[in-house]
Motif scaffolding. Structure first.
Motif, mmCIF file in Angstrom:
data_model
loop_
_atom_site.group_PDB
_atom_site.id
_atom_site.type_symbol
_atom_site.label_atom_id
_atom_site.label_comp_id
_atom_site.label_asym_id
_atom_site.label_seq_id
_atom_site.Cartn_x
_atom_site.Cartn_y
_atom_site.Cartn_z
ATOM 1 N N HIS A 71 -0.155 4.693 -0.819
ATOM 2 C CA HIS A 71 -1.106 5.850 -0.070
ATOM 3 C C HIS A 71 -0.820 7.059 -0.204
ATOM 4 O O HIS A 71 -0.321 8.033 0.511
ATOM 5 C CB HIS A 71 -1.324 5.532 1.493
ATOM 6 C CG HIS A 71 -2.311 4.516 1.534
ATOM 7 N ND1 HIS A 71 -3.738 4.429 1.235
ATOM 8 C CD2 HIS A 71 -2.040 3.179 2.233
ATOM 9 C CE1 HIS A 71 -4.372 3.341 1.587
ATOM 10 N NE2 HIS A 71 -3.481 2.433 2.075
ATOM 11 N N HIS A 131 -5.776 -7.095 -3.286
ATOM 12 C CA HIS A 131 -5.615 -6.204 -2.073
ATOM 13 C C HIS A 131 -5.813 -6.811 -0.855
ATOM 14 O O HIS A 131 -5.204 -6.971 0.050
ATOM 15 C CB HIS A 131 -6.706 -4.983 -2.198
ATOM 16 C CG HIS A 131 -6.180 -4.136 -1.330
ATOM 17 N ND1 HIS A 131 -4.839 -3.301 -1.302
ATOM 18 C CD2 HIS A 131 -6.767 -3.329 -0.306
ATOM 19 C CE1 HIS A 131 -4.953 -2.490 -0.205
ATOM 20 N NE2 HIS A 131 -6.103 -2.360 0.279
ATOM 21 N N HIS A 173 -9.092 2.066 -0.903
ATOM 22 C CA HIS A 173 -8.995 3.471 -1.174
ATOM 23 C C HIS A 173 -9.215 3.757 -2.694
ATOM 24 O O HIS A 173 -9.565 4.945 -2.856
ATOM 25 C CB HIS A 173 -7.921 3.995 -0.364
ATOM 26 C CG HIS A 173 -7.829 4.052 1.094
ATOM 27 N ND1 HIS A 173 -8.032 5.041 1.864
ATOM 28 C CD2 HIS A 173 -7.719 2.730 1.834
ATOM 29 C CE1 HIS A 173 -7.936 4.617 3.116
ATOM 30 N NE2 HIS A 173 -7.959 3.230 3.143
ATOM 31 N N ASP A 218 -4.296 0.265 -3.305
ATOM 32 C CA ASP A 218 -4.027 1.548 -2.504
ATOM 33 C C ASP A 218 -3.023 2.345 -2.869
ATOM 34 O O ASP A 218 -1.952 2.469 -1.969
ATOM 35 C CB ASP A 218 -3.996 1.150 -0.870
ATOM 36 C CG ASP A 218 -5.610 0.890 -0.240
ATOM 37 O OD1 ASP A 218 -6.542 0.998 -1.130
ATOM 38 O OD2 ASP A 218 -5.613 0.689 0.987
ATOM 39 N N HIS A 258 -1.304 -3.573 6.288
ATOM 40 C CA HIS A 258 -0.151 -2.764 6.466
ATOM 41 C C HIS A 258 0.855 -3.387 7.410
ATOM 42 O O HIS A 258 1.711 -2.696 7.989
ATOM 43 C CB HIS A 258 -0.421 -1.237 6.889
ATOM 44 C CG HIS A 258 -1.319 -0.497 5.859
ATOM 45 N ND1 HIS A 258 -1.158 0.624 5.994
ATOM 46 C CD2 HIS A 258 -2.029 -1.073 4.845
ATOM 47 C CE1 HIS A 258 -1.938 1.375 5.030
ATOM 48 N NE2 HIS A 258 -2.491 0.195 4.264
ATOM 49 N N HIS A 296 -3.269 -4.579 2.498
ATOM 50 C CA HIS A 296 -4.486 -3.973 3.339
ATOM 51 C C HIS A 296 -4.129 -3.868 4.725
ATOM 52 O O HIS A 296 -4.654 -2.782 5.262
ATOM 53 C CB HIS A 296 -5.537 -5.087 2.726
ATOM 54 C CG HIS A 296 -6.842 -4.592 3.106
ATOM 55 N ND1 HIS A 296 -7.137 -3.237 3.045
ATOM 56 C CD2 HIS A 296 -8.009 -4.957 3.671
ATOM 57 C CE1 HIS A 296 -8.482 -2.984 3.519
ATOM 58 N NE2 HIS A 296 -8.917 -4.116 3.821
ATOM 59 N N ASP A 339 0.789 -1.187 -0.225
ATOM 60 C CA ASP A 339 0.114 -0.123 0.030
ATOM 61 C C ASP A 339 0.954 1.342 0.047
ATOM 62 O O ASP A 339 1.645 1.260 0.855
ATOM 63 C CB ASP A 339 -1.005 0.240 1.125
ATOM 64 C CG ASP A 339 -1.815 -1.213 1.176
ATOM 65 O OD1 ASP A 339 -1.471 -2.221 0.919
ATOM 66 O OD2 ASP A 339 -2.996 -1.131 1.601
HETATM 67 ZN ZN ZN Z 1 -4.237 0.575 2.546
#
Ligand code: ZN
Length: 246
Positions: free
Chosen positions: A10, A115, A63, A36, A151, A149, A8
């Motif tokens: 982000h 994910h 996200h 993400d 993390h 997902h 991820d």
């Molecule tokens: Zn995430």
């Protein structure tokens, strides 16, 4: 073949550039990203550009789905929802076109990318223990599956189809030999917002020739991205959590 896997991201460009530099140093033949790309961080477009430039095999994250309006954000916490709102206003139309083309699962000869979980990709559930790992492994038809997902990194290994036959390596930087295992499920952790109390960016690398699968960590300019989060007017908590890795 050496596969470089990005968790991820982000919208954290500082973390992404550090991870890409580390993987380039190791040598990568194929790039993967587990979804993400956006949400939480201040530079979603720059992250999308770099992922596209690398030619990553990418799946859709929750996200990403939220900024496309494909997911109800009422179950997101307030900070995540505020960041989704900010991201929607700051993405370029070309970014949305790119995200719109992403699929829930991506399958290649050696690996599958999803994910959350393989058994309910559209629900975006978490693989955080052998319970969910076993449900995903039951549907895994490739030697490797890469997920994100949560993390939080971990490697789940299965020697046979016997559901009780599972080994788990929980560690910030696990490295295992996958020789003799039928299926390997890797939760690759997060590039841009680690939550295992190790603030360093996470990435994974798999060498299909030597049979080594590893998740590694790399330090990056946390203060730099925190500055950008505050300048963007994103919630302060999203900056603070990065120093703690939570
Ligand atoms: Zn995430």
């Amino acid at each position: 073949m050496r596969i470089g896997i990005l968790g991820d991201i982000h919208g954290n460009m500082e973390a992404l550039t550090a991870v890409v530099a580390a993987l380039r140093k190791e040598g990568v033949d194929e790039w993967v990203q587990v979804g993400d790309l956006v949400g939480y961080g201040p530079e979603p477009s720059a992250c999308i550009d770099l992922v596209r430039e690398l030619g990553c095999h990418v799946c859709l994250g929750n996200h990403d789905a939220a900024v496309l309006g494909l997911l109800d954000t009422s179950y997101f916490n307030n900070f995540a929802r505020a960041a989704i709102h900010w991201t929607c206003q700051n993405l370029r139309p070309s970014d949305l076109d790119y995200l719109r083309k992403l699929q829930l699962t991506v399958m290649r000869p050696d690996y599958t990318v999803v994910h959350g979980t393989l058994h309910m990709p559209e629900q975006f559930g978490y693989v955080i223990s052998p319970v969910e790992a076993l449900d995903s492994l039951a549907l895994q038809t490739t030697p490797f599956c890469f997920v994100g997902h949560s993390h939080v990194p971990a490697i789940y290994l299965q020697r046979s189809a016997n559901p009780r036959d599972i080994e788990v390596v929980y560690h910030s930087e696990p490295e295992v030999s996958v020789k003799g295992y039928q299926r390997v499920l890797m939760n690759v952790g997060s590039v841009g917002q680690p939550r295992d109390e190790d603030p360093r960016a996470a990435y994974a690398i798999v060498d299909t020739l030597t049979g080594i699968a590893a998740i590694r960590r790399v330090a990056y300019d946390i203060a730099g991205v925190q500055r950008k989060i505050r300048q963007a007017g994103l919630p302060e908590m999203l900056a603070n959590r990065l120093s703690l890795g939570v």
